[in-house]
Design a protein around this motif. Structure first.
Motif, PDB file in Angstrom:
ATOM      1  N   ARG A  90       0.854  -1.191   0.000  1.00 12.79           N
ATOM      2  CA  ARG A  90       0.000   0.000   0.000  1.00 12.79           C
ATOM      3  C   ARG A  90       0.882   1.231   0.000  1.00 12.79           C
ATOM      4  O   ARG A  90       1.875   1.307   0.728  1.00 12.79           O
ATOM      5  N   ASN A  91       0.528   2.192  -0.836  1.00 13.31           N
ATOM      6  CA  ASN A  91       1.222   3.474  -0.862  1.00 13.31           C
ATOM      7  C   ASN A  91       0.240   4.541  -1.323  1.00 13.31           C
ATOM      8  O   ASN A  91      -0.978   4.295  -1.335  1.00 13.31           O
ATOM      9  N   GLU A  92       0.743   5.711  -1.706  1.00 13.55           N
ATOM     10  CA  GLU A  92      -0.145   6.800  -2.115  1.00 13.55           C
ATOM     11  C   GLU A  92      -0.951   6.447  -3.366  1.00 13.55           C
ATOM     12  O   GLU A  92      -1.968   7.088  -3.654  1.00 13.55           O
ATOM     13  N   GLY A  93      -0.499   5.457  -4.116  1.00 11.84           N
ATOM     14  CA  GLY A  93      -1.223   5.053  -5.317  1.00 11.84           C
ATOM     15  C   GLY A  93      -2.386   4.126  -5.053  1.00 11.84           C
ATOM     16  O   GLY A  93      -3.185   3.848  -5.949  1.00 11.84           O
ATOM     17  N   GLY A  94      -2.510   3.600  -3.819  1.00 12.89           N
ATOM     18  CA  GLY A  94      -3.610   2.719  -3.488  1.00 12.89           C
ATOM     19  C   GLY A  94      -3.120   1.414  -2.883  1.00 12.89           C
ATOM     20  O   GLY A  94      -1.992   1.320  -2.368  1.00 12.89           O
ATOM     21  N   ILE A  95      -3.951   0.398  -2.952  1.00  4.95           N
ATOM     22  CA  ILE A  95      -3.683  -0.919  -2.385  1.00  4.95           C
ATOM     23  C   ILE A  95      -3.472  -1.905  -3.518  1.00  4.95           C
ATOM     24  O   ILE A  95      -4.253  -1.950  -4.476  1.00  4.95           O
ATOM     25  N   PHE A  96      -2.421  -2.726  -3.407  1.00  4.50           N
ATOM     26  CA  PHE A  96      -2.102  -3.719  -4.435  1.00  4.50           C
ATOM     27  C   PHE A  96      -2.060  -5.099  -3.786  1.00  4.50           C
ATOM     28  O   PHE A  96      -1.416  -5.291  -2.747  1.00  4.50           O
ATOM     29  N   ASN A  97      -2.739  -6.054  -4.415  1.00  2.00           N
ATOM     30  CA  ASN A  97      -2.803  -7.403  -3.859  1.00  2.00           C
ATOM     31  C   ASN A  97      -2.828  -8.452  -4.960  1.00  2.00           C
ATOM     32  O   ASN A  97      -3.424  -8.250  -6.023  1.00  2.00           O
ATOM     33  N   GLY A  98      -2.203  -9.568  -4.683  1.00  2.00           N
ATOM     34  CA  GLY A  98      -2.277 -10.732  -5.551  1.00  2.00           C
ATOM     35  C   GLY A  98      -2.029 -11.974  -4.734  1.00  2.00           C
ATOM     36  O   GLY A  98      -1.319 -11.931  -3.723  1.00  2.00           O
ATOM     37  N   SER A  99      -2.594 -13.096  -5.138  1.00  2.00           N
ATOM     38  CA  SER A  99      -2.378 -14.336  -4.399  1.00  2.00           C
ATOM     39  C   SER A  99      -2.554 -15.529  -5.318  1.00  2.00           C
ATOM     40  O   SER A  99      -3.164 -15.430  -6.391  1.00  2.00           O
ATOM     41  N   ALA A 100      -2.000 -16.651  -4.894  1.00  2.00           N
ATOM     42  CA  ALA A 100      -2.126 -17.903  -5.630  1.00  2.00           C
ATOM     43  C   ALA A 100      -2.107 -19.049  -4.635  1.00  2.00           C
ATOM     44  O   ALA A 100      -1.330 -19.040  -3.677  1.00  2.00           O
ATOM     45  N   ASP A 101      -2.963 -20.025  -4.846  1.00  2.00           N
ATOM     46  CA  ASP A 101      -3.031 -21.211  -4.001  1.00  2.00           C
ATOM     47  C   ASP A 101      -2.419 -22.409  -4.717  1.00  2.00           C
ATOM     48  O   ASP A 101      -2.403 -22.480  -5.957  1.00  2.00           O
ATOM     49  N   LYS A 102      -1.935 -23.366  -3.933  1.00  2.00           N
ATOM     50  CA  LYS A 102      -1.492 -24.665  -4.432  1.00  2.00           C
ATOM     51  C   LYS A 102      -0.430 -24.545  -5.519  1.00  2.00           C
ATOM     52  O   LYS A 102      -0.526 -25.151  -6.579  1.00  2.00           O
ATOM     53  N   VAL A 103       0.575 -23.720  -5.243  1.00  2.00           N
ATOM     54  CA  VAL A 103       1.723 -23.606  -6.130  1.00  2.00           C
ATOM     55  C   VAL A 103       2.693 -24.737  -5.792  1.00  2.00           C
ATOM     56  O   VAL A 103       3.145 -24.856  -4.655  1.00  2.00           O
ATOM     57  N   MET A 389      -5.247  -0.324  10.029  1.00  2.00           N
ATOM     58  CA  MET A 389      -4.598  -0.855   8.835  1.00  2.00           C
ATOM     59  C   MET A 389      -5.659  -1.278   7.816  1.00  2.00           C
ATOM     60  O   MET A 389      -6.669  -1.879   8.179  1.00  2.00           O
ATOM     61  N   ASP A 390      -5.418  -0.966   6.556  1.00  2.00           N
ATOM     62  CA  ASP A 390      -6.353  -1.370   5.511  1.00  2.00           C
ATOM     63  C   ASP A 390      -5.576  -1.620   4.234  1.00  2.00           C
ATOM     64  O   ASP A 390      -5.366  -0.727   3.422  1.00  2.00           O
ATOM     65  N   THR A 391      -5.125  -2.868   4.076  1.00  2.00           N
ATOM     66  CA  THR A 391      -4.390  -3.253   2.865  1.00  2.00           C
ATOM     67  C   THR A 391      -5.165  -4.251   2.014  1.00  2.00           C
ATOM     68  O   THR A 391      -4.615  -4.797   1.058  1.00  2.00           O
TER      69      THR A 391
END
Length: 408
Positions: A90-103, A389-391
């Motif tokens: 998270r920064n001034e540009g907003g919130i960034f998230n990604g995830s992957a299961d069962k790699v 906190m809000d990510t």
């Protein structure tokens, strides 16, 4: 979390390499996992980087955390295994998230290209969820009629609770199987629906738009079950008979007075939250005690009553018999959190990463434990009131407490 702007996608490419020899035979069994963040096209370069990667061994529960470089790439040396990957920032540009299961890491190095979702921090957030119950001490047995959650105004201006809705997702538990989530047969990507399958019931705050203000830094307590003083009989529970508390109460739909007794004498009648629609058969509102998803949203361009009366907005759960869900659009969601069952290694995501890229672990039930959002000390000092906190990632935002915040 307010609006979803980009949706997760996932691509995995395996890169073979020779194993480097060494004196320590364990090192020969390690693989290099490189995670590369793929940002949305319109994100400025200055907002890239500074991400945190969390890699979890899905069999042992071990976690490894590491910061990314300025481009959003990070590498780990890991043994063969099955992993859950989480990348967020998270920064001034907003919130960034990604995830992957069962790699799967097995005998070769891997590069994981993870497309990030982008969202804007929300104004109202879930501060606490207490769902796991407590002991009946000094009596014998367990108690679960005292569930509640707390909303918090994380904004710099007054927000209003009027007409906000909330509910839980199908499946009820993180160990259940979702009929609405699938795997892409080509990429192996987890494909989430563009709606939240809200099960059992939709609840909605009363008010005409400005009846229930929430000041900056202020909280609102919502009693999911009895708005009474539970401590009179069970000291390890909580007193929910308080002025300004809200309560879910409708004896037409939920007739079980063990879970839904009449509100206490300090509860104002105008703070009773009503049912918009009931789709389940239970006589008490069913929120998982071990691993629920809690979602809060506000209808846009229509009312919730009009929406549930619309064609194809209430659908059956495939293969479930008579169970139905309400298809709440993702873009309506104000905040959502996912809980995993700490007693199981068979948890699976139900929320898309753009809503909650992670989860908070509830280690056990009937111990008075609660799930609490972390405070942001720097933002709190700057604002002069509590900022949380809000990510959009419960791994970062939430933690488990030893007892309910409302316990005296």
């Amino acid at each position: 979390m307010k609006k979803i702007i980009y949706i997760l996608a996932l691509a995995v490419s395996a890169v073979s390499c020779s194993v480097t020899g060494g004196a320590d035979p364990y090192l020969e069994d390690l693989n290099t996992l490189t995670i590369k963040a793929i940002y949305p096209e319109n994100i400025e370069e200055t907002y890239k980087g500074g991400l945190t990667a969390i890699v979890e061994d899905m069999n042992t529960g071990s976690r490894f955390s590491k910061g990314s470089d300025s481009e959003g790439s990070v590498s780990f040396s890991l043994p063969h295994g099955l992993y859950r990957i989480n990348l967020s920032g998270r920064n001034e540009g907003g919130i960034f998230n990604g995830s992957a299961d069962k790699v799967v890491l097995s005998g070769e190095d891997m590069t994981l290209s993870l497309k990030l979702s982008h969202s804007i921090p929300g104004s109202i957030v879930i501060k606490e969820l207490y769902c796991g119950g407590c002991k009946k001490l000094p009596q014998e047995g367990d108690y679960q009629s005292d569930q509640y959650f707390i909303l918090h105004n994380n904004n710099y201006q007054v927000e209003y609770l009027d007409s906000l809705c909330f509910g839980t997702l199908s499946p009820y538990n993180s160990t259940g199987s979702s009929a609405f989530i699938s795997k892409d047969p080509v990429t192996g990507e987890t494909v989430f629906p563009d709606f939240l399958p809200i099960v059992q019931a939709v609840w909605q705050f009363p008010g005409d738009g400005d009846d229930f203000p929430l000041q900056p830094g202020e909280d609102a307590v919502i009693c999911l079950r009895g708005a009474i003083d539970h401590t009179l009989q069970y000291p390890l529970s909580v007193n929910l008979n308080r002025p300004d508390y809200f309560v879910c109460y409708n004896l037409t739909y939920f007739t079980n007075t063990t879970y839904h007794p009449a509100p206490g004498d300090r509860i104002s009648p105008d703070r009773i939250i009503d049912v918009v629609i009931k789709t389940g058969k239970a006589n008490a509102y069913s929120l998982s005690i071990s691993s629920p998803v809690l979602a809060v949203w506000k209808p846009e361009g229509t009312t919730m009553h009009e929406f549930v009366d619309g064609n194809d907005n209430v659908i059956p759960v495939p293969g479930s018999g008579n169970e139905q869900v309400v298809k709440v659009p993702q873009e309506w969601v104000i905040d959502a959190m996912e809980v995993f069952d700490g007693r199981s290694s068979n948890n699976a995501k139900r929320l898309a990463p753009s809503l909650d890229a992670g989860y908070v672990l509830q280690t056990d039930i009937f111990l008075g434990k609660s799930l609490m959002r972390r405070a942001d000390p720097e933002a709190t000092r700057a604002a002069g009131y509590e900022i949380l906190m809000d990510t959009n990632n419960s791994l970062n935002d939430f933690y488990e407490t030893d007892r309910q915040s409302l316990h005296e």
